[in-house]
Design a protein around this motif. Sequence first.
Motif, PDB file in Angstrom:
ATOM      1  N   GLN A  84       0.845  -1.197   0.000  1.00 33.63           N
ATOM      2  CA  GLN A  84       0.000   0.000   0.000  1.00 33.63           C
ATOM      3  C   GLN A  84       0.879   1.246   0.000  1.00 33.63           C
ATOM      4  N   HIS A 116      -5.561  19.231  -5.983  1.00 38.14           N
ATOM      5  CA  HIS A 116      -6.822  18.672  -6.479  1.00 38.14           C
ATOM      6  C   HIS A 116      -7.922  19.712  -6.665  1.00 38.14           C
ATOM      7  N   THR A 158      -2.238  -0.394   8.188  1.00 36.90           N
ATOM      8  CA  THR A 158      -3.050  -0.487   6.969  1.00 36.90           C
ATOM      9  C   THR A 158      -3.724   0.852   6.644  1.00 36.90           C
ATOM     10  N   LEU A 159      -3.739   1.151   5.366  1.00 34.12           N
ATOM     11  CA  LEU A 159      -4.410   2.367   4.904  1.00 34.12           C
ATOM     12  C   LEU A 159      -5.860   2.061   4.539  1.00 34.12           C
ATOM     13  N   ILE A 181      -7.603   4.774   3.354  1.00 29.40           N
ATOM     14  CA  ILE A 181      -7.814   6.142   2.869  1.00 29.40           C
ATOM     15  C   ILE A 181      -8.393   6.200   1.466  1.00 29.40           C
ATOM     16  N   SER A 231      -4.759   2.140  -3.250  1.00 30.01           N
ATOM     17  CA  SER A 231      -3.467   2.110  -2.554  1.00 30.01           C
ATOM     18  C   SER A 231      -2.584   0.950  -2.997  1.00 30.01           C
ATOM     19  N   HIS A 281     -17.384  15.134  -8.332  1.00 30.51           N
ATOM     20  CA  HIS A 281     -15.929  15.167  -8.446  1.00 30.51           C
ATOM     21  C   HIS A 281     -15.441  16.271  -9.379  1.00 30.51           C
ATOM     22  N   ILE A 282     -16.123  16.479 -10.490  1.00 29.50           N
ATOM     23  CA  ILE A 282     -15.669  17.515 -11.424  1.00 29.50           C
ATOM     24  C   ILE A 282     -15.789  18.908 -10.830  1.00 29.50           C
ATOM     25  N   PHE A 283     -16.654  19.078  -9.843  1.00 28.83           N
ATOM     26  CA  PHE A 283     -16.790  20.406  -9.233  1.00 28.83           C
ATOM     27  C   PHE A 283     -15.813  20.605  -8.092  1.00 28.83           C
ATOM     28  N   THR A 284     -15.464  19.512  -7.431  1.00 27.33           N
ATOM     29  CA  THR A 284     -14.697  19.668  -6.194  1.00 27.33           C
ATOM     30  C   THR A 284     -13.253  19.205  -6.259  1.00 27.33           C
ATOM     31  N   HIS A 285     -12.950  18.181  -7.045  1.00 26.16           N
ATOM     32  CA  HIS A 285     -11.626  17.574  -6.921  1.00 26.16           C
ATOM     33  C   HIS A 285     -10.890  17.346  -8.215  1.00 26.16           C
ATOM     34  N   GLU A 286     -11.209  18.129  -9.235  1.00 22.81           N
ATOM     35  CA  GLU A 286     -10.481  17.953 -10.490  1.00 22.81           C
ATOM     36  C   GLU A 286      -9.843  19.276 -10.949  1.00 22.81           C
ATOM     37  N   THR A 287      -9.546  20.137  -9.989  1.00 20.99           N
ATOM     38  CA  THR A 287      -8.781  21.369 -10.257  1.00 20.99           C
ATOM     39  C   THR A 287      -9.355  22.168 -11.424  1.00 20.99           C
ATOM     40  N   ARG A 305     -11.723  19.184   9.777  1.00 22.35           N
ATOM     41  CA  ARG A 305     -11.769  19.264  11.235  1.00 22.35           C
ATOM     42  C   ARG A 305     -12.176  20.686  11.588  1.00 22.35           C
ATOM     43  N   ARG A 306     -13.290  20.829  12.263  1.00 17.68           N
ATOM     44  CA  ARG A 306     -13.717  22.169  12.698  1.00 17.68           C
ATOM     45  C   ARG A 306     -14.211  22.073  14.132  1.00 17.68           C
TER      46      ARG A 306
END
Lengths: 342, 342, 342, 342
Positions: free
Chosen positions: B27, C129, D2-3, D5, D9, D86-92, D310-311
């Motif tokens: 991993q 990202h 172990t991951l 995430i 991986s 995903h295209i709005f948030t994590h594809e730069t 985290r808030r």
Amino acid sequence: MTLFINDYSEGCHERILEALTRTNREQTTGYGTDPYCEEARAILRREMNCPGADIRFLSGGTQTNLIAMTAAMRPHEAVIGAASCHIFTHETGAIEATGHKVLVIPDDEGKVRPAGILAMLEEHDMAPHMVKPRVVFISQSTEVGTIYTREELQALHEVCRAHDLLLYADGARLGVGLTAKGCDVTLADMAKYCDFFCIGGTKNGALFGEALVLVNPVLQPDFLYIVKQRGGLFAKGRLLGIQFAELFRDGLYYELARHANEEAMRIKAALTALGARFQVDSPTNQQFIYLTAAQADALRQRVTVDEQWRRDNTVAVRICTGWATRPEATDALIAALQQTLQ
Amino acid sequence: MTLFINDYSEGCHERILEALTRTNREQTTGYGTDPYCEEARAILRREMNCPGADIRFLSGGTQTNLIAMTAAMRPHEAVIGAASCHIFTHETGAIEATGHKVLVIPDDEGKVRPAGILAMLEEHDMAPHMVKPRVVFISQSTEVGTIYTREELQALHEVCRAHDLLLYADGARLGVGLTAKGCDVTLADMAKYCDFFCIGGTKNGALFGEALVLVNPVLQPDFLYIVKQRGGLFAKGRLLGIQFAELFRDGLYYELARHANEEAMRIKAALTALGARFQVDSPTNQQFIYLTAAQADALRQRVTVDEQWRRDNTVAVRICTGWATRPEATDALIAALQQTLQ
Amino acid sequence: MTLFINDYSEGCHERILEALTRTNREQTTGYGTDPYCEEARAILRREMNCPGADIRFLSGGTQTNLIAMTAAMRPHEAVIGAASCHIFTHETGAIEATGHKVLVIPDDEGKVRPAGILAMLEEHDMAPHMVKPRVVFISQSTEVGTIYTREELQALHEVCRAHDLLLYADGARLGVGLTAKGCDVTLADMAKYCDFFCIGGTKNGALFGEALVLVNPVLQPDFLYIVKQRGGLFAKGRLLGIQFAELFRDGLYYELARHANEEAMRIKAALTALGARFQVDSPTNQQFIYLTAAQADALRQRVTVDEQWRRDNTVAVRICTGWATRPEATDALIAALQQTLQ
Amino acid sequence: MTLFINDYSEGCHERILEALTRTNREQTTGYGTDPYCEEARAILRREMNCPGADIRFLSGGTQTNLIAMTAAMRPHEAVIGAASCHIFTHETGAIEATGHKVLVIPDDEGKVRPAGILAMLEEHDMAPHMVKPRVVFISQSTEVGTIYTREELQALHEVCRAHDLLLYADGARLGVGLTAKGCDVTLADMAKYCDFFCIGGTKNGALFGEALVLVNPVLQPDFLYIVKQRGGLFAKGRLLGIQFAELFRDGLYYELARHANEEAMRIKAALTALGARFQVDSPTNQQFIYLTAAQADALRQRVTVDEQWRRDNTVAVRICTGWATRPEATDALIAALQQTLQ
């Protein structure tokens, strides 16, 4: 000192200013939905014998070309032009900035020829590794002042039809093109042979403005979205409608262009008599010659022309008349040429 | 029938597959943050004697070129290349699709020369009406198989420095370039003279992958954003790190390239003995010749080479060896050529 | 029937037409290099107390915004605005069409606040990202007619400085903003707190035209290339210089804006007296109210206002005065409102 | 440690490596024209009961989405998605970088609903001042692990048909979607209701790769040009064909996805027993919970999960299993959760 450097050094024909003044405080709706734009469209459609044409009024030439190309092509498509064409040389990569490649063909007269198109298609047959030609871009008159005849336009039209290409004519200098001696093309011919083209006002009597004519229905859907998105939708669209109505209501457009050509022909005759070396044989308002450095330097003392480039002892010079060129200024230019070249 | 049409007809060197298999269930974190990418970067930085280089692993050549150009230029800037360069001819307008014009200079050996750059700059001095050259794009080896010597690279480097241009080398075939007979350029030289360049894996033993090296610090800030935005950020980045570590750990990369060149030189010697007409004198794995139509047709019965174009009685042919070319296949090709050309 | 649908229903203030007529046959060089543009720039620089400002005259608002954003951002960078901002809602995706994301924050008063910027930065800290915020886009006055005070501008300026952001103000309606009751911001303050901003002529007495002011030197290099490439470089640039010189020579710009605001305040007072339900408390020339469907239908018989949307029994209406609004027309509108709402 | 995430991986399922090894030295033609791609396409077309589908194999998710959107839209068109897509948030900003706006609708379950589409269309009816919605973008499973049922897909299909919209499904996690408990959707349903969609390999057993399926013929012409232009045309296309053939030949793809889901369901059951606070009810391999800061810190000592934000005292955590998750690792994670949350 009179400028012969281009055809947009002055404002506009006075009838334009009068029309703007006369209508100034009227209220109209925006974005080309007003009665003046409607009137101008009706006049133009009649003149070009093309009731189905979609006509949009834009404010400048580069804007017009880039909007036209944006609307006409999918991302992998490209436009074919002459190596001297404006979109390839003097628009700061505006077409590439919309994502499209400009494929060019060298030509001494600044023209695209059917054979050149066919060769370009053959060179680009390696799908999907190469761009796909979609538009053929010509100028009427061309960047070097030459003109397409009706026969030439028809031949381009046919090769485009046969290969699913769209024919576009940049008419930034359409007036001087259509009124040049030897030109048998009318506005109706432009609409007959081109899928889309523009009629330049900026360089022929308008304060500013170009009329973009979409003849082929495939180009019309959603076109105004593209205009707006690229910053070309004029809030006070009527300013453009008023101008084009005035220019085409009774032939003012042609009259102004004829004047520009006549002054240029006087200069050309003088240059010919002087044995000047022409870059190209132009029947329109732009004359292109070569001078020696000494001649160019001497001329510059007396009149302002457009020095294109200077290498070794050769200077390429463009002399440009316009709708507003005063005959006395032309006389003075001719006198200066005579003193310089003799 | 063996293919001599390109250098990516097979998979990869077995050591690559073994490394992938060995590490398969481990991993790691994604996007090139893993230890294998770190190792590959360390190996490459050491080899190129350039501790400050930013190295990014990408999956293909067009992707690498378009990401490099996107990151390097502002919207009005353009790239200068040879007329035969890959971005101009075989990437479907990828650079124009990112908004940038590709300015090209014809050259029989597929090279950009300092004089050509200077002439291009002079032609584009009419700000703001023309694009502004910013990047010089070369390939090592070139599209026609030739190579830049150290002296040539240095001269390009200097003209670029003097005119605020960035020098980029497309190294899709860097292996065969650096190991060609007569080439005095090392990886360290590439890093010394280029502002950025790539090291091609796909065509030299990797399963896939290119290493993009950003030497000039001006290119480094925020670069990974551009990679991600253009779809080049590999989730399992380690796959690329593992491959490049393997290729450069002990010289496998060069060994494979040398093999490709050796097979090509055997073919070249045979062609020379046969009096073949070469398009260009290439010291690398691509050999370019002209055949008659009859010869090309006869050859095609016995072996598969890359027919580039066919006009009248002339056929342009490219013969391409690779890291995986079997010597017996080369023997068979040579025999076929002998029977065809004699 | 008088239109209260926007502030660009008429032509221009007569002094503009007079200046255009007076200078009409003069010859000048093109593209903003003429003496009138120089004069206008000098007047504006003095007024904004900013001798280093680069000032460019463009023809429309969408064009101005898209050129400003194109020049200011690298491909992965984004602009933060209010959810109601013009570039997000009414420019047909012009900013996205140049490749940039517009990140928006809802706000009842159409404003961007420092806290909103900070939250947006925090949300976008997942490099590479996510896009990287680079510009903060505000409007003065805003899309809903509100204004930023000097204190608010200063606070935005500071948060931008602290986070390497550029502050841009769309001043399409800057005149009514700066002259609104309660506004303590001057043109010099705009130049002090913004990195770049525009001064709208189209909606405040000009025939057409916007002045784009680049205060921050980082924005100035090569800017005109971008203008040309996006079709914004006016051939007869002097038309714009003449207008802005006239508008700012002796305060005509402010006088016209004050008139628009005064007429709007008369309408606002009448609406308040009638107990109308306001969408927002606007001190400028745009007033936003809710009507019932019956009220809206009745009003429409007597005067033309801008119906924004209609859902169930609620109609959102915008009433817009302008520099050319005749007081008698305002009287008639007020009478119509009184008859409709009572 | 172990991951948990993400689901990429590890490398790939061993059968993939074996197939790559087995075929490694074979020669094939490039760019997806090889027999392995043909085989994979045939298998997929049969499985999705869609003989007319055009199927293209690409290397990554962002690349797939941006190529699909580029090919599907004209410049003024936009895509509608969930605010979490995903295209709005994590594809730069990859979609905006191709020129298109992404219009989003907040939804707790990460889904687009017919009512949301209709509202978006109504909001954008002000042609030509607003972008024109053209594509509806959904993910199956969604970014928050939820799934669309057949009924939901059909409803989206119908609203799209009725309003000339194209329905696209991002199937980066299609395996876990189709095999989730409660999901009645098959691959054939995807092809029936979507105009185009992709089948993710990277996150479900492949070394890398996505299959993009073009069902609607309107999307097929010239598609490969776009793939090439955007850097997505893999030279050794067979690498992708080999993998997809292996994954779909006998159901390996579903088997691996089921495993990921089963491990996730064991974790979900444990979390439920512990009274954990779920962000959303997900039936697939991603589980989303809220922890206190103390819990998150304690958990982090024992296992690696994906801390989203985290808030104050709240930590949003994503736990992600995959095709390669070892049951003993899941056991250890559950033990860690029990010790942390109790």
